[in-house]
Write a protein that holds these residues in place. Structure first.
Motif, PDB file in Angstrom:
ATOM      1  N   SER A 187       0.824  -1.206   0.000  1.00 14.93           N
ATOM      2  CA  SER A 187       0.000   0.000   0.000  1.00 14.93           C
ATOM      3  C   SER A 187       0.861   1.261   0.000  1.00 14.93           C
ATOM      4  O   SER A 187       0.610   2.197  -0.756  1.00 14.93           O
TER       5      SER A 187
ATOM      6  N   LYS B   1       3.961   1.541  -0.988  1.00 13.41           N
ATOM      7  CA  LYS B   1       4.729   1.633  -2.235  1.00 13.41           C
ATOM      8  C   LYS B   1       3.921   2.335  -3.325  1.00 13.41           C
ATOM      9  O   LYS B   1       4.476   3.109  -4.106  1.00 13.41           O
ATOM     10  N   LYS B   2       2.636   2.081  -3.350  1.00 12.58           N
ATOM     11  CA  LYS B   2       1.786   2.747  -4.343  1.00 12.58           C
ATOM     12  C   LYS B   2       1.827   4.261  -4.144  1.00 12.58           C
ATOM     13  O   LYS B   2       1.874   5.024  -5.110  1.00 12.58           O
ATOM     14  N   TRP B   3       1.800   4.699  -2.887  1.00 14.42           N
ATOM     15  CA  TRP B   3       1.849   6.125  -2.594  1.00 14.42           C
ATOM     16  C   TRP B   3       3.211   6.705  -2.956  1.00 14.42           C
ATOM     17  O   TRP B   3       3.296   7.827  -3.454  1.00 14.42           O
TER      18      TRP B   3
ATOM     19  N   VAL C 190       5.238   5.588  -5.308  1.00 14.87           N
ATOM     20  CA  VAL C 190       5.281   5.657  -6.770  1.00 14.87           C
ATOM     21  C   VAL C 190       4.493   6.873  -7.258  1.00 14.87           C
ATOM     22  O   VAL C 190       4.952   7.619  -8.133  1.00 14.87           O
ATOM     23  N   ASN C 191       3.335   7.096  -6.666  1.00 10.78           N
ATOM     24  CA  ASN C 191       2.518   8.251  -7.030  1.00 10.78           C
ATOM     25  C   ASN C 191       3.265   9.556  -6.735  1.00 10.78           C
ATOM     26  O   ASN C 191       3.264  10.483  -7.549  1.00 10.78           O
ATOM     27  N   ALA C 192       3.886   9.626  -5.585  1.00  6.70           N
ATOM     28  CA  ALA C 192       4.644  10.825  -5.209  1.00  6.70           C
ATOM     29  C   ALA C 192       5.772  11.080  -6.201  1.00  6.70           C
ATOM     30  O   ALA C 192       6.003  12.223  -6.617  1.00  6.70           O
TER      31      ALA C 192
ATOM     32  N   GLN D  68       5.914  10.184  -9.324  1.00  6.17           N
ATOM     33  CA  GLN D  68       5.340  10.635 -10.601  1.00  6.17           C
ATOM     34  C   GLN D  68       4.966  12.116 -10.544  1.00  6.17           C
ATOM     35  O   GLN D  68       5.219  12.862 -11.494  1.00  6.17           O
ATOM     36  N   VAL D  69       4.388  12.547  -9.452  1.00  2.07           N
ATOM     37  CA  VAL D  69       3.996  13.953  -9.310  1.00  2.07           C
ATOM     38  C   VAL D  69       5.233  14.842  -9.198  1.00  2.07           C
ATOM     39  O   VAL D  69       5.355  15.857  -9.903  1.00  2.07           O
TER      40      VAL D  69
ATOM     41  N   ASN E  45      12.073   9.491  -2.056  1.00  3.75           N
ATOM     42  CA  ASN E  45      11.069   8.487  -2.416  1.00  3.75           C
ATOM     43  C   ASN E  45      11.643   7.447  -3.379  1.00  3.75           C
ATOM     44  O   ASN E  45      11.349   6.254  -3.256  1.00  3.75           O
TER      45      ASN E  45
END
Length: 181
Positions: A8, A10-12, A14-16, A18-19, A43
């Motif tokens: 869970s 790791k998904k955040w 990865v999202n961070a 990307q942003v 990150n």
């Protein structure tokens, strides 16, 4: 033995990434770009993307050498260079990080610096630097809270450094004082 499920988080991460990765490419001026590079690198590091992280930490040192993140970026770069077995570069990065003075990571920085010096066959310097790491660890309650107090591991390493430097007598008195024997 319980295992922590990090899928869970790791998904955040990865999202961070990307942003954050898009911010430096924007045409609008962003005043805290050093912070973006730091959190992007942090990150990526956490995701195991060490080479990409190292590039972002390098961006801080090149573009924002006076940033409040420069010391921590130097420490990460020291860790990266050490893992790559480039001990001269790791020593240089750790020395740069150590110049910042007071930081909760200071014991860890000095620990890495001492090992870099030792790997470059400078046992005496490594010995004195590891002693400084132990002292910084003792005098830094914030470091202890963050798990950066490396006293025991540093003491084990220091014994090796003393032996290689031919200072066994000095080691005996130092460890007696340190551990109260």
């Amino acid at each position: 033995k319980p295992v922590l499920d990090t899928n869970s988080s790791k998904k955040w991460l990865v999202n961070a990434v990307q942003v954050l990765d898009r911010i430096p490419e924007q045409k609008a001026k962003f005043d805290r770009l050093d912070e973006v590079y730091y959190f992007l690198g942090f990150n990526q590091w956490e995701l195991g993307q060490k080479k990409a992280a190292a590039q972002n930490f390098e961006n801080i040192l090149e573009k924002f050498p006076r940033s409040k993140f420069a010391s921590e970026a130097s420490r990460y770069l020291g860790d990266f260079a050490f893992a790559e077995r480039d001990f001269k570069r790791s020593r240089d990065y750790y020395e740069r990080a150590a110049k910042s003075g007071s930081t909760p990571a200071r014991p860890r920085i000095l620990y890495g610096l001492a090992w870099s010096q030792y790997k470059l066959r400078d046992s005496k310097k490594a010995m004195f630097t590891m002693r400084a790491a132990i002292e910084a660890s003792k005098d830094n309650p914030e470091a202890a809270k963050q798990g950066l107090a490396l006293q025991r591991d540093a003491a084990d390493s220091l014994a090796l450094f003393y032996a290689d430097a031919g200072s066994v007598k000095d080691a005996s008195s130092y460890f007696s004082e340190l551990f109260g024997y």
